[in-house]
Scaffold this motif. Structure first.
Motif, mmCIF file in Angstrom:
data_model
loop_
_atom_site.group_PDB
_atom_site.id
_atom_site.type_symbol
_atom_site.label_atom_id
_atom_site.label_comp_id
_atom_site.label_asym_id
_atom_site.label_seq_id
_atom_site.Cartn_x
_atom_site.Cartn_y
_atom_site.Cartn_z
ATOM 1 N N UNK A 25 0.849 -1.187 0.000
ATOM 2 C CA UNK A 25 0.000 0.000 0.000
ATOM 3 C C UNK A 25 0.886 1.240 0.000
ATOM 4 N N UNK A 26 0.282 2.388 -0.194
ATOM 5 C CA UNK A 26 1.047 3.635 -0.233
ATOM 6 C C UNK A 26 1.773 3.933 1.073
ATOM 7 N N UNK A 27 1.312 3.359 2.155
ATOM 8 C CA UNK A 27 1.930 3.663 3.447
ATOM 9 C C UNK A 27 3.102 2.735 3.767
ATOM 10 N N UNK A 28 3.399 1.801 2.908
ATOM 11 C CA UNK A 28 4.467 0.850 3.170
ATOM 12 C C UNK A 28 5.747 1.244 2.460
ATOM 13 N N UNK A 29 6.811 0.550 2.827
ATOM 14 C CA UNK A 29 8.114 0.771 2.220
ATOM 15 C C UNK A 29 8.716 -0.585 1.868
ATOM 16 N N UNK A 30 9.631 -0.564 0.930
ATOM 17 C CA UNK A 30 10.364 -1.778 0.568
ATOM 18 C C UNK A 30 11.836 -1.527 0.849
ATOM 19 N N UNK A 31 12.428 -2.433 1.632
ATOM 20 C CA UNK A 31 13.849 -2.380 1.938
ATOM 21 C C UNK A 31 14.501 -3.603 1.303
ATOM 22 N N UNK A 32 15.473 -3.351 0.468
ATOM 23 C CA UNK A 32 16.193 -4.416 -0.221
ATOM 24 C C UNK A 32 17.497 -4.668 0.519
ATOM 25 N N UNK A 33 17.567 -5.802 1.217
ATOM 26 C CA UNK A 33 18.749 -6.172 1.997
ATOM 27 C C UNK A 33 19.709 -6.932 1.085
ATOM 28 N N UNK A 34 20.863 -6.340 0.841
ATOM 29 C CA UNK A 34 21.833 -6.937 -0.085
ATOM 30 C C UNK A 34 23.061 -7.484 0.633
#
Length: 99
Positions: A25-34
Motif C-alpha cells: 500500500x502507499x503507506x508501506x516501504x520496501x527495503x532491499x537487503x543486499x
C-alpha cells in the motif's frame, strides 16, 4: 537477496520486486537487503533502477541496506546512491523508511 543478480536472473528479480510493489500500500516501504549479494551486473542494476522508478511513482519508499563493500563501490560509481537511499543495516533502513 543472496548470490548474484545478473543477466540470468535479473528479470525474475525485477518481477519479484514488481509483485511486492503491487501488493504494497502507499503507506508501506520496501527495503532491499543486499548483505549476501556477491555480484551485480548491469542487468541487475537496471532492474533496481526500474523498480525504484516504479515505487517512486506509487509513492512507496524504497531503500537498500547492508551492501557489501564491492557492491557499494558499484552503487557509488553508478551514482545510484544519489537516487536511492542506502543504509548500513536493515534495522536502520526500516526505521528510516517507516519513520
Amino acid at each position: 537477496m543472496a548470490g548474484r543478480i545478473d543477466g540470468v536472473n535479473a528479470q525474475e528479480f525485477q518481477e519479484n520486486l514488481d509483485q511486492k510493489a503491487e501488493s504494497s500500500s502507499d503507506s508501506q516501504a520496501i527495503v532491499l537487503d543486499l548483505e549476501n549479494l556477491s555480484y551485480i551486473s548491469s542487468a541487475g542494476l537496471r532492474s533496481i533502477l526500474l523498480i525504484a522508478k516504479t515505487l517512486k511513482s506509487k509513492q512507496i519508499k524504497f531503500a537498500m541496506c547492508a551492501l557489501p563493500d564491492p557492491i557499494m563501490e558499484i552503487i557509488q560509481i553508478t551514482g545510484f546512491d544519489k537516487i536511492i537511499d542506502i543504509h548500513e543495516s536493515r534495522s536502520v533502513a526500516v526505521t528510516a523508511t517507516t519513520g
